[in-house]
Write a protein that holds these residues in place. Sequence first.
Motif, mmCIF file in Angstrom:
data_model
loop_
_atom_site.group_PDB
_atom_site.id
_atom_site.type_symbol
_atom_site.label_atom_id
_atom_site.label_comp_id
_atom_site.label_asym_id
_atom_site.label_seq_id
_atom_site.Cartn_x
_atom_site.Cartn_y
_atom_site.Cartn_z
ATOM 1 N N GLN A 1 -5.820 -6.848 21.499
ATOM 2 C CA GLN A 1 -6.900 -7.629 22.095
ATOM 3 C C GLN A 1 -6.809 -7.705 23.620
ATOM 4 O O GLN A 1 -7.771 -8.131 24.274
ATOM 5 N N GLY B 1 -16.914 -2.380 11.043
ATOM 6 C CA GLY B 1 -15.601 -2.307 11.664
ATOM 7 C C GLY B 1 -14.533 -1.717 10.775
ATOM 8 O O GLY B 1 -13.343 -1.776 11.085
ATOM 9 N N TRP C 1 -13.104 1.084 10.261
ATOM 10 C CA TRP C 1 -12.859 2.429 10.795
ATOM 11 C C TRP C 1 -11.705 3.088 10.054
ATOM 12 O O TRP C 1 -10.677 2.487 9.816
ATOM 13 N N ARG D 1 -8.523 -0.631 20.708
ATOM 14 C CA ARG D 1 -9.245 -1.885 20.940
ATOM 15 C C ARG D 1 -9.165 -2.811 19.724
ATOM 16 O O ARG D 1 -9.116 -4.032 19.868
ATOM 17 N N GLN D 2 -9.179 -2.190 18.539
ATOM 18 C CA GLN D 2 -9.105 -2.989 17.316
ATOM 19 C C GLN D 2 -7.708 -3.580 17.131
ATOM 20 O O GLN D 2 -7.555 -4.726 16.685
#
Length: 529
Positions: free
Chosen positions: A201, A146, A148, A197-198
């Motif tokens: 929520q 995760g 990124w 999306r990260q």
Amino acid sequence: MEVGAAGFERHLPLLRGRIRRAAFLAFDMEFTGLHSSCPENNEPSLFDSPVERYLKARQSVQRFTVTQLGLAIFSKENSNKYVVHSYNFYLFPATLGIMDVEFTLSASSIQFLSHYGFDYNKFLKDGIPYVNEEQEKIFSRHLLAGSWKVSSDLDRDVLKKAIDEVTCWIAAAEEDDTMVLQDLSGYQMFEVQLVLRQALQNVWTQPLGDKKVMVKKVSLRHRQLLENSLYDCCQKELILLSARGFTNLFQTLVKAKKPLVGHNMLMDLMHLHDKFYKPLPESYEDFKRNIHILFPVLIDTKTVTKSIWKKCPFPRVSSLLEVYEVLCSNLNPTDPASPVITLASDCSRYAEKKSPHEAGYDAFLCGSVLLKSAHLLLCRSTDDAVEADPSFSQYLTVLAEYLNEVNFIRGGVSSINFSGEDASCQHLPLLVVHVKGWPGLNERQIYQEFNAFCRFDVRRLSKNQFLLLSNKFKDIRRVLREYKDHPHLRVSVYRRWKHSPSVNCLLQVSGIVALWSLLAFVLGGAPCS
């Protein structure tokens, strides 16, 4: 047919099917450069052994990238007819997430490709991404963790704009309300969704196609259900599949184990290994072993046609297009059993117009030259008429001595054997230049001096001596004649016992030892006074 990033995934299933059914595959590649000028003296030389050449070429392959890959799929139909689907793929290194590849441009190569109409906009804007195994592992590790990270400044600006739009919208939005983000290209479609999306929520994203992404406000429970959906376009497996890009097709080529045909294909094979498989190993033998495992049957049409040209009264030509034209001309009479080569309807442009140095066209030429050469060899191998429908396995039989023998341009051997030991290096006689009264002369100046007469490769032997090597007897004779009475440069045929510094050193040491032994014997045997 041209294929870029926008249409690659759509074409992939059809390409895989055609590759599995093919008789053989021909390919060609174009690069941003060939021979790196860093370090110096990195260009091919007649002095090079295969190991030395590999190490030189490895440095170049690591600096340059592939701009275009041509793949011609030759499928045998009824009778002796081969239908060719020839594809021209624009490629560009993957830049998704943490991946950001550096590569060099050679001005001469860029100018050369531009002269032949290469479209750099398609290379830069619609190039199909690719990764090798090492890059994929690093990317996958970051993706699963995760962590990124966006590496492109352009993508950062796009992401910032998207986040600003969504945060302004979501404050007043109701659950199940949607909005659309527009003008997203390539990996930006993935990056925008992953980052949103990260960060938020209570949103969900979905691509709409045509560079658009829909953003929807959802409850936390609904979000959890959507995340576990099998149809989520942002599943990590799908992102990896997209990041692999052309590497997916490369893996299909490897699994198919079809004969792979190229022309002067050493650099092409090195780029295939480095860009789509693994970074090139330091060991030349490891490279050969890896390529043979990936592609057990290689055929270099340069190796094949060099041999044929020695046996047949064809005019001397050099380029792939010229070879093709000679084999298609009246100089190579056809018979009823000759293979018929037909371009598929969606690739007919190459039947109407010559496109030299376009990878898809050169791949088509390469496979066509192979078939015509193989048929010529089959005709010469038998006194009887060739049967009406020779199989491709018959062609492979007459090509047996050339299989896995890749042409070695201007070096100590004629070819590299990817399925065994290379032949020992063989050279024409070496010349040695002894410099007198011309201090500070270097290899470049020696090269320029003799280049006025003919092409020699130069290597320093000692402070005042240089070796010259040519691949033509007439050049050797001419230089010996022209420099017979030169005031500063004395040229002679190299004799190892006479000119080698190591041999001379050994002779000098041996002479000193012998002299001391003689003195010891004389003094030891003298009478006492």
